[in-house]
Write an enzyme that holds these catalytic residues in place. Structure first.
Site, PDB file in Angstrom:
ATOM      1  N   LYS A 155     102.046 -11.402  16.391  1.00 12.25           N
ATOM      2  CA  LYS A 155     102.468 -12.766  16.481  1.00 12.25           C
ATOM      3  C   LYS A 155     103.479 -13.538  17.349  1.00 12.25           C
ATOM      4  O   LYS A 155     103.385 -14.255  18.076  1.00 12.25           O
ATOM      5  CB  LYS A 155     101.244 -14.370  15.687  1.00 12.25           C
ATOM      6  N   ARG A 156     104.185 -12.785  16.291  1.00 12.20           N
ATOM      7  CA  ARG A 156     105.742 -12.904  16.562  1.00 12.20           C
ATOM      8  C   ARG A 156     106.156 -12.463  18.026  1.00 12.20           C
ATOM      9  O   ARG A 156     107.338 -13.229  18.526  1.00 12.20           O
ATOM     10  CB  ARG A 156     106.568 -12.805  15.532  1.00 12.20           C
TER      11      ARG A 156
END
Length: 490
Positions: free
Chosen positions: A257-258
């Site tokens: 997700k980052r």
């Protein structure tokens, strides 16, 4: 290359333990394109034997993501087909038949070892510098020993007996791969609760569904030799394999997700077009061999072959995805753009439905100003908020523009001139501003920059005079006077 003398059948088989992510969507797309290119069948199968983590919500998220991307399946949930059912939890009796067969021929055996016992033995193996594989303690148990263990309340799992030989995989992307079975453990094919493990169920499904090519991420390579041994033990023809390189983040770590990679449906909520997302993920590990980047679905199908898949990891780049989306947005007509934008404006509270014809015309004008400047609809809300609300925020780097010398006097003079304009059109506004600059011996930017900040709170945006026309005379004067009032107070 295609499959000879056999109907090509490929599958996408996600586990419903979460959303459909970019990696899964790319695997589904490659299988779908391959099936469509060779006029084969694309099967969707749900591998839901992990009962603790599988949820109906995750199944829905996967199906919704597939539908949004336009990846229709020929067989599977909601469609059915002659090879169903397409949920593994509905196929347990089928797996049991094959377990019984493997037990019967001596290719599998009962294992009564507890999780604690296995953990202790693995710990010792590590300490002794040996491979942490099952030591076959239960391989040669007598029937009497089995009955005694069952009397003690122990429920057996079932393990596959690994052969003592090299296991060779001829992968269509990776080439020849060889595995030493001595380093592979006799793995569990059915747990003590009667539920098959992944490596067993997937093989039985692929056999019964007549899958001719298994195309999946190369994180599955370690599973492949185990699965091949099951085919061989059952004396069933092995399908072809093609392992797609992993997708990594820009920092060469596993995609997360980052890096901006999230649920496929989250991209919908962010205002991305499905065609743009599909076009971008097609390029993650595949290349047409040309400089062309924007492909229609028809062109992707025509061009997609396995020999064009890279053997190296693909890099997910959020900026590149944004570029693709921007290219697709720019190609939309103003009417279509507004049609797709309206739900985002409504959810943000920027408009109320139904829209009048006048409001729709105005929205088309705003869309024509903004669509080449924003990369998704969520960004439109951030960059174009000032078209819809009065309480927009002035950017930090814009505040200093209003603090420059003479700004208050320039804006006061501008307001007087704007009030005199009878026909509020872009060319008349520009003419008035240019004339004012000449009369006061100002550079154009001395008027344009503080005016833009006063009207939008931003330092960049559409051409100022077209922006001023779109906002309307009354709002221009109101916002400029508000800025003047603040400067007077300061």
């Amino acid at each position: 290359m295609g499959i000879k003398n056999k109907k090509l059948r490929v599958r996408f088989a996600p586990s419903p333990t979460g959303y459909l992510h970019i990696g899964g969507a790319r695997t589904a797309l490659f299988n779908w394109l391959y099936a469509r290119h060779y006029n084969g069948s694309f099967i969707l199968r749900i591998e839901d034997t992990d009962r603790m983590r599988s949820t109906p919500e995750a199944v829905k998220a996967i199906l919704d993501g597939m539908k949004w991307l336009g990846l229709d399946w020929d067989e599977g949930p909601e469609k059915g087909g002659e090879y169903g059912p397409y949920f593994q939890t509905e196929r347990l009796d089928l797996y049991r038949e094959f377990v019984d067969k493997l037990l019967e021929i001596g290719a599998a055996y009962y294992c009564y070892c507890s999780a604690e016992e296995l953990a202790g033995r693995r710990k010792k193996q590590f300490a002794d510098g040996k491979p942490a594989i099952y030591d076959r303690k239960c391989l040669n148990l007598s029937e009497a020993e089995k009955r005694q263990l069952e009397k003690e309340g122990k429920k057996p799992a079932i393990r596959l007996k690994m052969p003592d030989r090299k296991i060779v995989v001829h992968d269509l992307i990776k080439g020849r791969m060889e595995f030493d079975s001595k380093l592979l453990s006799d793995f569990v094919i059915e747990k003590s609760d009667g539920i098959p493990t992944y490596n067993f169920a997937v093989v039985i499904d692929d056999i019964l569904m007549d899958i001719s090519l298994v195309m999946r991420g190369d994180d599955h390579i370690s599973n492949t030799p185990k699965q091949i041994v099951i085919y061989q033990a059952l004396d069933i023809a092995i399908p072809e394999f093609a392992h797609i390189p992993m997708i990594m983040g820009p920092d060469n770590t596993r995609l997360s997700k980052r890096h901006g990679a999230t649920s496929v449906m989250e991209y919908q909520r962010m205002g991305f077009l499905p065609e743009a997302v599909l076009n971008y993920i097609a390029h993650l590990g595949w290349s047409s061999g040309t400089n062309q980047e924007i492909f229609s679905i028809k062109e992707l199908i025509e061009n997609f072959t396995l020999d064009k898949i890279s053997n190296h990891s693909a890099i997910f780049d959020m900026e590149k995805l944004n570029w693709f989306n921007n290219e697709y947005l720019k190609r939309l007509s103003d009417e279509k753009y507004v049609e797709m934008l309206i739900p985002f404006l409504k959810d943000a509270g920027y408009i109320e439905l139904p829209l009048s014809e006048e409001k729709e015309r105005w929205l088309r004008k705003v869309a024509s100003l903004m669509k080449s400047r924003v990369r998704n609809f969520k960004q439109f809300l951030e960059y174009g908020d000032y078209f819809f609300i009065e309480g927009f925020t002035v950017e930090d780097n814009a505040v200093k523009i209003l603090e420059q010398n003479r700004v208050r006097g320039i804006l006061e003079h501008l307001v007087k001139r704007l009030k005199e304009i009878k026909d509020w059109k872009e060319e008349n506004i520009e003419s008035e501003v240019r004339e004012m600059a000449n009369q006061l011996n100002l550079k154009g930017k001395q008027i344009i920059h503080p005016t833009r900040v006063s009207l939008s709170g931003k330092t960049i945006g559409p051409g100022l005079f077209s922006l001023m026309e779109a906002l309307g005379k009354e709002i221009n004067i109101k916002r400029l006077e508000k800025t003047i009032h603040k400067l007077n107070k300061n």
